[in-house]
Structures are given as C-alpha cells and as structure tokens.
Design an enzyme around this catalytic site. Structure first.
Site, PDB file in Angstrom:
ATOM      1  N   ASP A   1       0.830  -1.211   0.000  1.00 42.60           N
ATOM      2  CA  ASP A   1       0.000   0.000   0.000  1.00 42.60           C
ATOM      3  C   ASP A   1       0.863   1.259   0.000  1.00 42.60           C
ATOM      4  O   ASP A   1       1.979   1.257   0.541  1.00 42.60           O
ATOM      5  CB  ASP A   1      -0.935  -0.019   1.222  1.00 42.60           C
ATOM      6  CG  ASP A   1      -2.051   1.009   1.082  1.00 42.60           C
ATOM      7  OD1 ASP A   1      -2.395   1.385  -0.057  1.00 42.60           O
ATOM      8  OD2 ASP A   1      -2.583   1.438   2.125  1.00 42.60           O
TER       9      ASP A   1
ATOM     10  N   ARG B   1      -1.229   8.943 -10.182  1.00 42.30           N
ATOM     11  CA  ARG B   1      -1.194   7.787  -9.283  1.00 42.30           C
ATOM     12  C   ARG B   1      -0.588   6.556  -9.957  1.00 42.30           C
ATOM     13  O   ARG B   1       0.115   5.764  -9.313  1.00 42.30           O
ATOM     14  CB  ARG B   1      -2.609   7.467  -8.784  1.00 42.30           C
ATOM     15  CG  ARG B   1      -3.197   8.534  -7.858  1.00 42.30           C
ATOM     16  CD  ARG B   1      -4.623   8.160  -7.466  1.00 42.30           C
ATOM     17  NE  ARG B   1      -4.661   6.859  -6.818  1.00 42.30           N
ATOM     18  CZ  ARG B   1      -4.458   6.662  -5.516  1.00 42.30           C
ATOM     19  NH1 ARG B   1      -4.221   7.677  -4.708  1.00 42.30           N
ATOM     20  NH2 ARG B   1      -4.511   5.452  -5.005  1.00 42.30           N
TER      21      ARG B   1
ATOM     22  N   HIS C   1       2.081   3.210  -9.070  1.00 43.26           N
ATOM     23  CA  HIS C   1       1.901   1.764  -9.281  1.00 43.26           C
ATOM     24  C   HIS C   1       3.069   1.192 -10.089  1.00 43.26           C
ATOM     25  O   HIS C   1       3.550   0.093  -9.820  1.00 43.26           O
ATOM     26  CB  HIS C   1       0.572   1.481  -9.988  1.00 43.26           C
ATOM     27  CG  HIS C   1      -0.628   1.928  -9.203  1.00 43.26           C
ATOM     28  ND1 HIS C   1      -0.778   1.678  -7.850  1.00 43.26           N
ATOM     29  CD2 HIS C   1      -1.734   2.632  -9.567  1.00 43.26           C
ATOM     30  CE1 HIS C   1      -1.918   2.199  -7.438  1.00 43.26           C
ATOM     31  NE2 HIS C   1      -2.520   2.785  -8.448  1.00 43.26           N
TER      32      HIS C   1
ATOM     33  N   SER D   1      -7.483  -5.501  -5.038  1.00 39.18           N
ATOM     34  CA  SER D   1      -8.502  -6.099  -4.164  1.00 39.18           C
ATOM     35  C   SER D   1      -9.871  -6.083  -4.830  1.00 39.18           C
ATOM     36  O   SER D   1     -10.118  -5.305  -5.771  1.00 39.18           O
ATOM     37  CB  SER D   1      -8.569  -5.332  -2.837  1.00 39.18           C
ATOM     38  OG  SER D   1      -9.281  -4.114  -2.993  1.00 39.18           O
ATOM     39  N   SER D   2     -10.766  -6.904  -4.311  1.00 37.81           N
ATOM     40  CA  SER D   2     -12.156  -6.925  -4.790  1.00 37.81           C
ATOM     41  C   SER D   2     -12.758  -5.524  -4.739  1.00 37.81           C
ATOM     42  O   SER D   2     -13.626  -5.186  -5.537  1.00 37.81           O
ATOM     43  CB  SER D   2     -13.021  -7.817  -3.888  1.00 37.81           C
ATOM     44  OG  SER D   2     -12.420  -9.044  -3.626  1.00 37.81           O
ATOM     45  N   GLU D   3     -12.296  -4.720  -3.786  1.00 41.49           N
ATOM     46  CA  GLU D   3     -12.867  -3.376  -3.588  1.00 41.49           C
ATOM     47  C   GLU D   3     -12.182  -2.321  -4.461  1.00 41.49           C
ATOM     48  O   GLU D   3     -12.693  -1.207  -4.593  1.00 41.49           O
ATOM     49  CB  GLU D   3     -12.739  -2.966  -2.113  1.00 41.49           C
ATOM     50  CG  GLU D   3     -13.670  -3.730  -1.169  1.00 41.49           C
ATOM     51  CD  GLU D   3     -13.243  -5.179  -0.942  1.00 41.49           C
ATOM     52  OE1 GLU D   3     -12.025  -5.459  -0.947  1.00 41.49           O
ATOM     53  OE2 GLU D   3     -14.137  -6.041  -0.792  1.00 41.49           O
TER      54      GLU D   3
ATOM     55  N   TRP E   1     -12.093  -2.108  -7.509  1.00 41.41           N
ATOM     56  CA  TRP E   1     -12.944  -1.739  -8.653  1.00 41.41           C
ATOM     57  C   TRP E   1     -13.654  -0.418  -8.396  1.00 41.41           C
ATOM     58  O   TRP E   1     -14.132   0.222  -9.338  1.00 41.41           O
ATOM     59  CB  TRP E   1     -14.006  -2.816  -8.906  1.00 41.41           C
ATOM     60  CG  TRP E   1     -13.433  -4.111  -9.390  1.00 41.41           C
ATOM     61  CD1 TRP E   1     -13.301  -5.252  -8.658  1.00 41.41           C
ATOM     62  CD2 TRP E   1     -12.926  -4.412 -10.693  1.00 41.41           C
ATOM     63  NE1 TRP E   1     -12.734  -6.243  -9.428  1.00 41.41           N
ATOM     64  CE2 TRP E   1     -12.502  -5.754 -10.687  1.00 41.41           C
ATOM     65  CE3 TRP E   1     -12.788  -3.682 -11.880  1.00 41.41           C
ATOM     66  CZ2 TRP E   1     -11.947  -6.380 -11.798  1.00 41.41           C
ATOM     67  CZ3 TRP E   1     -12.243  -4.294 -12.989  1.00 41.41           C
ATOM     68  CH2 TRP E   1     -11.823  -5.639 -12.950  1.00 41.41           C
TER      69      TRP E   1
ATOM     70  N   LEU F   1      10.998 -20.084  -5.395  1.00 42.66           N
ATOM     71  CA  LEU F   1      10.075 -19.201  -4.654  1.00 42.66           C
ATOM     72  C   LEU F   1       8.690 -19.299  -5.271  1.00 42.66           C
ATOM     73  O   LEU F   1       8.536 -19.165  -6.484  1.00 42.66           O
ATOM     74  CB  LEU F   1      10.553 -17.741  -4.735  1.00 42.66           C
ATOM     75  CG  LEU F   1       9.619 -16.710  -4.109  1.00 42.66           C
ATOM     76  CD1 LEU F   1       9.758 -16.678  -2.582  1.00 42.66           C
ATOM     77  CD2 LEU F   1       9.851 -15.311  -4.665  1.00 42.66           C
TER      78      LEU F   1
ATOM     79  N   ARG G   1       2.151  -4.824   6.229  1.00 42.93           N
ATOM     80  CA  ARG G   1       1.394  -3.822   5.471  1.00 42.93           C
ATOM     81  C   ARG G   1       2.208  -2.545   5.441  1.00 42.93           C
ATOM     82  O   ARG G   1       2.566  -2.006   6.486  1.00 42.93           O
ATOM     83  CB  ARG G   1       0.024  -3.533   6.079  1.00 42.93           C
ATOM     84  CG  ARG G   1      -0.713  -2.493   5.215  1.00 42.93           C
ATOM     85  CD  ARG G   1      -2.118  -2.214   5.615  1.00 42.93           C
ATOM     86  NE  ARG G   1      -2.717  -1.281   4.653  1.00 42.93           N
ATOM     87  CZ  ARG G   1      -3.930  -1.371   4.170  1.00 42.93           C
ATOM     88  NH1 ARG G   1      -4.710  -2.359   4.543  1.00 42.93           N
ATOM     89  NH2 ARG G   1      -4.397  -0.473   3.320  1.00 42.93           N
TER      90      ARG G   1
ATOM     91  N   ILE H   1      -6.401  -4.686   7.606  1.00 39.02           N
ATOM     92  CA  ILE H   1      -6.162  -5.844   6.738  1.00 39.02           C
ATOM     93  C   ILE H   1      -6.761  -5.621   5.348  1.00 39.02           C
ATOM     94  O   ILE H   1      -6.307  -6.206   4.365  1.00 39.02           O
ATOM     95  CB  ILE H   1      -6.772  -7.125   7.379  1.00 39.02           C
ATOM     96  CG1 ILE H   1      -6.144  -7.399   8.746  1.00 39.02           C
ATOM     97  CG2 ILE H   1      -6.624  -8.348   6.482  1.00 39.02           C
ATOM     98  CD1 ILE H   1      -4.704  -7.826   8.722  1.00 39.02           C
ATOM     99  N   SER H   2      -7.793  -4.782   5.257  1.00 36.22           N
ATOM    100  CA  SER H   2      -8.434  -4.469   3.965  1.00 36.22           C
ATOM    101  C   SER H   2      -8.805  -5.711   3.160  1.00 36.22           C
ATOM    102  O   SER H   2      -8.577  -5.764   1.954  1.00 36.22           O
ATOM    103  CB  SER H   2      -7.553  -3.532   3.133  1.00 36.22           C
ATOM    104  OG  SER H   2      -7.331  -2.311   3.815  1.00 36.22           O
TER     105      SER H   2
END
Ligand code: IPE
Ligand code: IPE
Ligand code: MG
Length: 249
Positions: free
Chosen positions: A19, A32, A36, A64-66, A68, A130, A180, A187-188
């Site tokens: 994050d 932004r 990334h 994450s699912s969120e 979107w 790995l 994190r 934990i998001s």
C-alpha cells in the site's frame, strides 16, 4: 520432542499488502499510476531479497475486490500495468526459479488479463525456488465464499480442513508474517482465513520505497515475536510442558 509449532526465525511464508503507491506519486506531483509503476520495481527487489534470504513463499496483494471502486482511469491503468509487467518480468522470474500463482476471482477480469495470468502460471509451473502469489481481484471474503460454495457443490462437509483445502492459497501453508506498508493499520480484506495466527507488522514506508533493508527490519521484528498459538509462554519456552489437546477430554 519438538513443540507443535517450533518457532522459526525466518518466516516460511511472507504476505504483503503493498500500500501507498498513490501517495508516493502524489508527493511527487505525478499521476497515481506512476506510483503503481514504481511499485512493480519495488516488488522486483523484494522478490530478489526473498530468494536471497531463503523465504520460500511470498504472497502480495496487488488488486482487491474493492479496488474496482476506484476511478475508471486508475483501474484500467492497473490492468494495463499488470499485462505489461507480466510480459516484462516473467522471463527473468522464470530464470530465477519463481513459480507464479494469481489467486483471485478470474470471472471479473477481461479475457486479455486472464490469458496473461494463465500463460504466466503455465510458463513458471516447473519452478521451485520461490512461490510468488500475486493476489489479483482477490478478497478474503470472496475466498471464503468461493471455498464454501465449492464444498457445497461437491457435497463435501464444511470443516476447517476442507475449507482450507478449497481456498485460493491451498497450495501453500498459512502466512507466518504479514507486512502492510503505507501506514494504515488494517487488513483491507486480504488473507482473512489464512492470517488467523499470522504475525502482523505495519510499516509507514510507502510501497515504492520498500526495499531489502525495510524487509530486513520486518523480518527482524518477526524474529522477536513469540508465537503461542493458544498456549502459554511457559509451554512455548519448554515444549515438554505442552499438554495434549484437551478438547475431547
Ligand atoms: C496500493 O497503493 C496499490 C493498490 C491498491 C492497487 P494505493 O494506490 O492504495 O496507494 P495509496 O494508499 O492511495 O497511497
Ligand atoms: C489494499 O490497499 C489493497 C491492495 C494493496 C491491493 P487499499 O489502498 O485498497 O486499502 P484501503 O482502501 O486503504 O483499506
Ligand atoms: Mg491504499
């Protein structure tokens, strides 16, 4: 006799919520997505550092699912970056013994992205140095729901062991250490089921700035922790004091 959970000083599975990319870019007056991009470079360095230190499993939260719910441009920028990063990084990951997995909900992704993920998994399937789980379109709640749904569909009893076996990270043991970055203390919706006994380390470092030295600080913090798994500190220190499981006594 060894304790049921003998303390291991080096985590065998490190999970990271990567994050802080957006803030890293905004501090530099950059879009932004530039953060990334820089985040991909940071991940490359952390993968190398994990290999050098002998950490056998690394799981990172990439989308994450969120996520979107972010602006359309940022979401499409992240999808493009994933496809680009795969084409650029897979050859050297392959050479360095990295086996890629992309736990997450494939049904929400475009055909172009799914093909990229499948090809990368196929290309690296024989590697053993790995295991790198890049959790993409992943959510802990999605994972639990999909696992339960699969068991029901197959007529398999819902037990903790069966659920664990149906989860998206069933090919690896639960994470020992979850880092994190970015300063948030949450934990998001990352590995909710798998992190029941994971040691949590929070770093203020923004993900693009996270390097081998920051990783070493987190590993050192982990090494100082006493993992008790429900036992007392005395039992952990002296395994012969460990009692049998008394649940059914
Ligand atoms: C994490 O960085 C990467 C993704 C969620 C895809 P962020 O983009 O959340 O960065 P901040 O938290 O806004 O700084
Ligand atoms: C978590 O970061 C997801 C990823 C790193 C991929 P977020 O930036 O989405 O988390 P919140 O929204 O601040 O909780
Ligand atoms: Mg964030």
């Amino acid at each position: 006799m060894a304790a049921p959970h003998a303390p291991s000083r080096l985590p065998q599975h490190v999970a990271i919520v990567m994050d802080g990319n957006g803030r890293w870019a905004q501090k530099r007056w950059l879009p932004r997505v530039a953060g990334h991009k820089q985040g991909v470079d940071a991940l490359r360095g952390v993968v190398k550092a994990c290999i050098e230190r002998g950490v056998p499993v690394l799981s990172v939260f990439a989308f994450s699912s969120e996520n979107w719910n972010r602006p359309v441009d940022e979401v499409s920028g992240l999808m493009d970056l994933l496809v680009l990063a795969l084409s650029r990084e897979v050859p050297s990951l392959k050479k360095n013994g990295v086996r890629l997995h992309f736990p997450g909900n494939r049904s929400g992704l475009s055909a172009r992205v799914v093909q990229g993920l499948e090809a990368a998994e196929r290309d690296t399937a024989a590697n053993q140095t790995l295991v790198l789980n890049v959790c993409f379109n992943y959510g802990g709640r999605w994972d639990m729901a999909q696992a339960a749904r699969r068991l029901v569909e197959q007529g398999i009893e819902i037990t903790e062991d069966n659920l664990s076996r149906a989860m998206a990270l069933a090919h690896v043991a639960d994470p020992d250490l979850l880092i994190r970055t970015g300063g948030e203390l949450r934990i998001s919706n990352f590995l909710l089921w798998q992190s029941a006994y994971t040691e949590l380390v929070f770093s203020d470092c923004l993900w693009p700035d996270f390097d081998a030295a920051e990783l070493d600080r987190s590993l050192a913090e982990f090494a100082r922790r006493e993992r008790r798994f429900g036992q007392t500190g005395e039992q952990v220190a002296e395994p012969e004091l460990a009692g049998a499981d008394q649940r059914h006594a």
